[in-house]
Design a protein around this motif. Structure first.
Motif, PDB file in Angstrom:
ATOM      1  N   SER A   1     -15.346 -26.582 -29.015  1.00  0.00           N
ATOM      2  CA  SER A   1     -15.604 -27.972 -29.350  1.00  0.00           C
ATOM      3  C   SER A   1     -15.663 -28.849 -28.091  1.00  0.00           C
ATOM      4  CB  SER A   1     -14.513 -28.482 -30.283  1.00  0.00           C
ATOM      5  OG  SER A   1     -13.260 -28.279 -29.677  1.00  0.00           O
ATOM      6  N   ALA A   2     -14.891 -28.505 -27.094  1.00  0.00           N
ATOM      7  CA  ALA A   2     -14.763 -29.371 -25.923  1.00  0.00           C
ATOM      8  C   ALA A   2     -15.847 -29.111 -24.886  1.00  0.00           C
ATOM      9  CB  ALA A   2     -13.399 -29.162 -25.284  1.00  0.00           C
ATOM     10  N   PHE A   3     -16.938 -28.462 -25.215  1.00  0.00           N
ATOM     11  CA  PHE A   3     -17.598 -27.645 -24.238  1.00  0.00           C
ATOM     12  C   PHE A   3     -19.048 -27.440 -24.648  1.00  0.00           C
ATOM     13  CE2 PHE A   3     -16.027 -24.920 -21.054  1.00  0.00           C
ATOM     14  CZ  PHE A   3     -16.741 -23.754 -21.101  1.00  0.00           C
ATOM     15  N   SER A   4     -20.019 -27.924 -23.927  1.00  0.00           N
ATOM     16  CA  SER A   4     -21.388 -27.749 -24.394  1.00  0.00           C
ATOM     17  C   SER A   4     -21.948 -26.431 -23.887  1.00  0.00           C
ATOM     18  CB  SER A   4     -22.239 -28.928 -23.926  1.00  0.00           C
ATOM     19  OG  SER A   4     -22.622 -28.709 -22.591  1.00  0.00           O
ATOM     20  N   PRO A   5     -22.887 -25.848 -24.613  1.00  0.00           N
ATOM     21  CA  PRO A   5     -23.379 -24.507 -24.285  1.00  0.00           C
ATOM     22  C   PRO A   5     -23.967 -24.431 -22.872  1.00  0.00           C
ATOM     23  CG  PRO A   5     -24.311 -25.288 -26.364  1.00  0.00           C
ATOM     24  CD  PRO A   5     -23.520 -26.406 -25.800  1.00  0.00           C
ATOM     25  N   ALA A   6     -24.490 -25.535 -22.375  1.00  0.00           N
ATOM     26  CA  ALA A   6     -25.087 -25.524 -21.042  1.00  0.00           C
ATOM     27  C   ALA A   6     -24.063 -25.160 -19.968  1.00  0.00           C
ATOM     28  CB  ALA A   6     -25.684 -26.886 -20.732  1.00  0.00           C
ATOM     29  N   HIS A   7     -22.792 -25.400 -20.294  1.00  0.00           N
ATOM     30  CA  HIS A   7     -21.774 -25.154 -19.286  1.00  0.00           C
ATOM     31  C   HIS A   7     -21.154 -23.774 -19.392  1.00  0.00           C
ATOM     32  CE1 HIS A   7     -22.166 -29.191 -18.050  1.00  0.00           C
ATOM     33  NE2 HIS A   7     -21.790 -29.691 -19.208  1.00  0.00           N
ATOM     34  N   HIS A   8     -21.788 -22.907 -20.156  1.00  0.00           N
ATOM     35  CA  HIS A   8     -21.180 -21.601 -20.394  1.00  0.00           C
ATOM     36  C   HIS A   8     -21.331 -20.636 -19.239  1.00  0.00           C
ATOM     37  CE1 HIS A   8     -18.931 -20.807 -23.955  1.00  0.00           C
ATOM     38  NE2 HIS A   8     -19.720 -21.574 -24.678  1.00  0.00           N
ATOM     39  N   ALA A   9     -20.923 -21.027 -18.059  1.00  0.00           N
ATOM     40  CA  ALA A   9     -20.831 -20.038 -16.980  1.00  0.00           C
ATOM     41  C   ALA A   9     -19.710 -19.079 -17.358  1.00  0.00           C
ATOM     42  CB  ALA A   9     -20.530 -20.729 -15.662  1.00  0.00           C
ATOM     43  N   PRO A  10     -19.839 -17.810 -16.962  1.00  0.00           N
ATOM     44  CA  PRO A  10     -18.846 -16.835 -17.401  1.00  0.00           C
ATOM     45  C   PRO A  10     -17.463 -17.113 -16.829  1.00  0.00           C
ATOM     46  CG  PRO A  10     -20.319 -15.889 -15.762  1.00  0.00           C
ATOM     47  CD  PRO A  10     -20.865 -17.237 -16.108  1.00  0.00           C
ATOM     48  N   ARG A  11     -16.434 -16.954 -17.653  1.00  0.00           N
ATOM     49  CA  ARG A  11     -15.064 -17.057 -17.133  1.00  0.00           C
ATOM     50  C   ARG A  11     -14.525 -15.640 -16.950  1.00  0.00           C
ATOM     51  NH1 ARG A  11     -12.577 -22.668 -16.913  1.00  0.00           N
ATOM     52  NH2 ARG A  11     -14.368 -23.902 -17.508  1.00  0.00           N
ATOM     53  N   LEU A  12     -13.243 -15.437 -17.271  1.00  0.00           N
ATOM     54  CA  LEU A  12     -12.659 -14.143 -16.934  1.00  0.00           C
ATOM     55  C   LEU A  12     -13.131 -13.020 -17.841  1.00  0.00           C
ATOM     56  CD1 LEU A  12      -8.959 -15.169 -16.188  1.00  0.00           C
ATOM     57  CD2 LEU A  12     -10.893 -15.060 -14.631  1.00  0.00           C
ATOM     58  N   LEU A  13     -13.157 -13.281 -19.131  1.00  0.00           N
ATOM     59  CA  LEU A  13     -13.381 -12.168 -20.063  1.00  0.00           C
ATOM     60  C   LEU A  13     -14.627 -12.350 -20.922  1.00  0.00           C
ATOM     61  CD1 LEU A  13      -9.789 -11.432 -21.466  1.00  0.00           C
ATOM     62  CD2 LEU A  13     -10.941 -10.440 -19.491  1.00  0.00           C
ATOM     63  N   SER A  14     -15.553 -13.219 -20.509  1.00  0.00           N
ATOM     64  CA  SER A  14     -16.661 -13.516 -21.406  1.00  0.00           C
ATOM     65  C   SER A  14     -17.549 -12.303 -21.658  1.00  0.00           C
ATOM     66  CB  SER A  14     -17.510 -14.637 -20.830  1.00  0.00           C
ATOM     67  OG  SER A  14     -16.696 -15.523 -20.122  1.00  0.00           O
ATOM     68  N   GLY A  15     -17.741 -11.997 -22.908  1.00  0.00           N
ATOM     69  CA  GLY A  15     -18.798 -11.075 -23.322  1.00  0.00           C
ATOM     70  C   GLY A  15     -18.582  -9.609 -23.033  1.00  0.00           C
ATOM     71  N   TRP A  16     -18.864  -9.235 -21.796  1.00  0.00           N
ATOM     72  CA  TRP A  16     -18.978  -7.806 -21.497  1.00  0.00           C
ATOM     73  C   TRP A  16     -17.672  -7.032 -21.593  1.00  0.00           C
ATOM     74  CZ3 TRP A  16     -19.844 -11.838 -18.231  1.00  0.00           C
ATOM     75  CH2 TRP A  16     -18.795 -12.131 -17.368  1.00  0.00           C
ATOM     76  N   CYS A  17     -16.560  -7.727 -21.516  1.00  0.00           N
ATOM     77  CA  CYS A  17     -15.322  -6.981 -21.370  1.00  0.00           C
ATOM     78  C   CYS A  17     -14.880  -6.315 -22.655  1.00  0.00           C
ATOM     79  CB  CYS A  17     -14.224  -7.881 -20.869  1.00  0.00           C
ATOM     80  SG  CYS A  17     -13.784  -9.049 -22.114  1.00  0.00           S
ATOM     81  N   SER A  18     -15.559  -6.633 -23.796  1.00  0.00           N
ATOM     82  CA  SER A  18     -15.101  -6.047 -25.053  1.00  0.00           C
ATOM     83  C   SER A  18     -15.191  -4.529 -25.023  1.00  0.00           C
ATOM     84  CB  SER A  18     -15.894  -6.614 -26.219  1.00  0.00           C
ATOM     85  OG  SER A  18     -17.256  -6.547 -25.915  1.00  0.00           O
ATOM     86  N   THR A  19     -16.033  -3.977 -24.158  1.00  0.00           N
ATOM     87  CA  THR A  19     -16.105  -2.522 -24.067  1.00  0.00           C
ATOM     88  C   THR A  19     -14.878  -1.952 -23.361  1.00  0.00           C
ATOM     89  OG1 THR A  19     -17.184  -2.634 -21.925  1.00  0.00           O
ATOM     90  CG2 THR A  19     -18.617  -2.610 -23.861  1.00  0.00           C
ATOM     91  N   GLY A  20     -14.207  -2.778 -22.556  1.00  0.00           N
ATOM     92  CA  GLY A  20     -13.049  -2.287 -21.824  1.00  0.00           C
ATOM     93  C   GLY A  20     -13.425  -1.506 -20.580  1.00  0.00           C
ATOM     94  N   ALA A  21     -14.750  -1.380 -20.303  1.00  0.00           N
ATOM     95  CA  ALA A  21     -15.176  -0.594 -19.144  1.00  0.00           C
ATOM     96  C   ALA A  21     -15.011  -1.395 -17.858  1.00  0.00           C
ATOM     97  CB  ALA A  21     -16.632  -0.174 -19.307  1.00  0.00           C
TER      98      ALA A  21
END
Ligand code: SF4
Ligand code: SF4
Lengths: 440, 76
Positions: free
Chosen positions: A11-31
């Motif tokens: 809510s606090a955060f517009s999509p344009a600012h979605h630079a990756p943080r620590l665990l965004s997206g790819w880490c769900s594989t755990g690789a």
């Protein structure tokens, strides 16, 4: 263990600012991210892009980054203190994660080792260090191998202007104290040391030394790349940014996730799959933390709102205690472990803490009386501020919060003996209460 | 510490908790500022040493067999 990637306070955060943080997206594989993948995701380390080391310090100060190891000290101030000592400094990455209910540093180093290492190398150039020591618990042999491979990748790419060294330390509850790391790196036991001298003045090899938590370095690497304003888009004005939390206990998907400061505790539980049973309390901050009765679950994970409840975000440990469990028995086991694992160097650790653990065990077993209870309260009150490190303070916080949160159970245990739940198997895993085998 | 620090500057108590073995001498010599717990380890009631207790405090620090009791300059 399942791992969810937290959407950051969308809510606090517009999509344009979605630079990756620590665990965004790819880490769900755990690789583990290789160096090539890492650079593709985040771009090159920011070494060349900021004009001077001090501009990095200013960016970190403007971002309001605080240490993610539990104490929450402002990272910019720490960087500045070491940088201003002058002379060759030393940087230490504290990956000891001695809190049994915390897995976030291990997880972060598994999925994004190069982000942590980028931050540590950057910190080294800022404070004038020519070496980075990475301290891992000896029990994490697989992680040690992964990190050695990551260091090899960086060496072949000639990425870093400083040396990086890996160390495997004995794993005890107090070996993650920054002074324990310094003492060990200087050839001594991994036990806390009283100050002075303070680490930032005279630490490893008598040089000014910056010791920070694993996750803190990863945030630093991102602030150097994307700037302070970007960092502040998540979190609260007082406590900007995100933090890693480890959720366990009665939730459907226990694990590590990333969340913004200020996220209500019950929202974090929902992100960890939601509760599997009705809860009576939440342990916030781990074994040296605070029991919060379930009526406080809407409180945001933020210093200001938690302080009146005697709690703090700490290193982001949340343990959900179901109603069916006995909070007194769970706390008694934790105190027994904390007492056995103390370094035994100071009065409160040698005598006070074991006495508190014993009184508490009697209370949990229904073998206490009002006199013994008031002795317990008095002894708990005498633990804080009287050791060379904060170990007794943490144990006192746990014990005192249990006496508040489980007050009804205490009445029951005093008048009618231990409740039925006290006879069921424990719900929260706690290491055995035996003294450490070695400090070296 | 700067050379300009006046000799009469404020003092605070500090205990090296690792060196201290809890024989409790300090509590006997300086009961105004130091209590002892049930095992003989010091409980500092007030770190700031008032002027009229400075000589007592210095004597207690000198008497500690482990040199664990220190008088630091300045109030912190
Ligand atoms: S307080 Fe306990 S853990 Fe800390 S230094 Fe003293 S004996 Fe060791
Ligand atoms: S006299 Fe020294 S060793 Fe004895 S209790 Fe006091 S500080 Fe500790």
């Amino acid at each position: 263990m399942n791992t969810t990637t937290g959407a950051m306070n969308s809510s606090a955060f517009s999509p344009a600012h979605h630079a990756p943080r620590l665990l965004s997206g790819w880490c769900s594989t755990g690789a583990t991210a290789t160096l090539v993948e890492h650079l593709r995701r985040y771009g090159p380390p920011a070494l060349g892009t900021r004009t001077s080391p001090m501009s990095v310090v200013e960016a970190v100060e403007a971002a309001g980054l605080t240490g993610r190891g539990g104490a929450g000290f402002p990272t910019g101030r720490k960087l500045r203190a070491v940088a201003e000592r002058g002379g060759r400094a030393v940087v230490v990455v504290n990956a000891m994660e001695s809190e049994p209910a915390s897995l976030k540093d291990e997880f972060l180093l598994t999925v994004a080792p190069h982000l942590v290492l980028d931050g540590a190398v950057l910190a080294a150039t800022v404070v004038g260090a020519d070496i980075v020591h990475v301290c891992l618990p000896r029990t994490r042999a697989v992680q040690f191998g992964q990190l050695r491979a990551a260091l090899d990748e960086r060496r072949s790419a000639r990425l870093d202007p400083v040396r990086l060294r890996l160390h495997a330390l004995p794993h005890t509850y107090v070996s993650s104290e920054s002074t324990s790391l310094v003492r060990w790196l200087n050839g001594g036991p991994a036990r806390p040391q009283g100050s002075p001298p303070r680490t930032h003045e005279r630490g490893v090899a008598r040089r000014p030394t910056l010791v920070s938590n694993t996750e803190t370095f990863a945030h630093l690497a991102l602030i150097a790349r994307y700037g302070a304003d970007w960092f502040r888009q998540a979190g609260t004005p007082d406590e900007p940014g995100t933090l890693l939390v480890t959720v366990s206990g009665a939730v459907a998907a226990p694990g590590v996730l990333e969340t913004a400061f200020g996220t209500p505790l019950d929202v974090i539980l929902d992100r960890a799959g939601g509760r599997t049973e009705s809860l009576q309390a939440l342990l916030l901050g781990g074994l040296g933390g605070t029991w919060l009765p379930a009526e406080h679950l809407r409180v945001p994970l933020a210093r200001r709102e938690l302080a009146p409840l005697g709690a703090a975000p700490g290193a982001g440990v949340l343990v959900a205690l179901p109603r069916a469990a006995c909070g007194l028995s769970e706390t008694a086991r934790m105190l027994a472990y904390l007492a056995a694992d103390g370094a035994g160097q100071c009065g409160p650790c040698r005598f006070g803490l074991p006495a508190v653990a014993e009184d508490f065990a009697a209370l949990a077993a229904g073998r206490s009386d009002p006199d013994r209870l008031s002795r317990l309260r008095r002894r708990v009150g005498l633990l804080p501020d009287r050791g060379a490190c904060r170990h007794p303070d943490g144990a006192a916080r746990l014990a005192a919060s249990a006496l508040r949160a489980f007050a009804d159970d205490i009445d029951h245990h005093l008048t009618q003996g231990a409740c039925a739940a006290a006879h069921r198997p424990p719900r929260i895993p706690v290491p055995p209460a035996v003294p450490p085998e070695t400090w070296r | 510490m700067t050379p300009a620090t006046p000799v009469t500057s404020a003092k605070t108590l500090r205990i090296d908790r690792i060196a201290c073995t809890g024989q409790g001498l300090c509590g006997e010599l300086l009961p105004e500022l130091i209590d002892l717990d049930e095992w003989g380890y010091p409980i500092v009631k007030d770190r700031a040493v008032p002027d009229h207790l400075r000589a007592h405090a210095r004597r207690a620090a000198a008497a500690c067999p482990l040199l664990a009791l220190h008088l630091d300059a300045g109030r912190t």
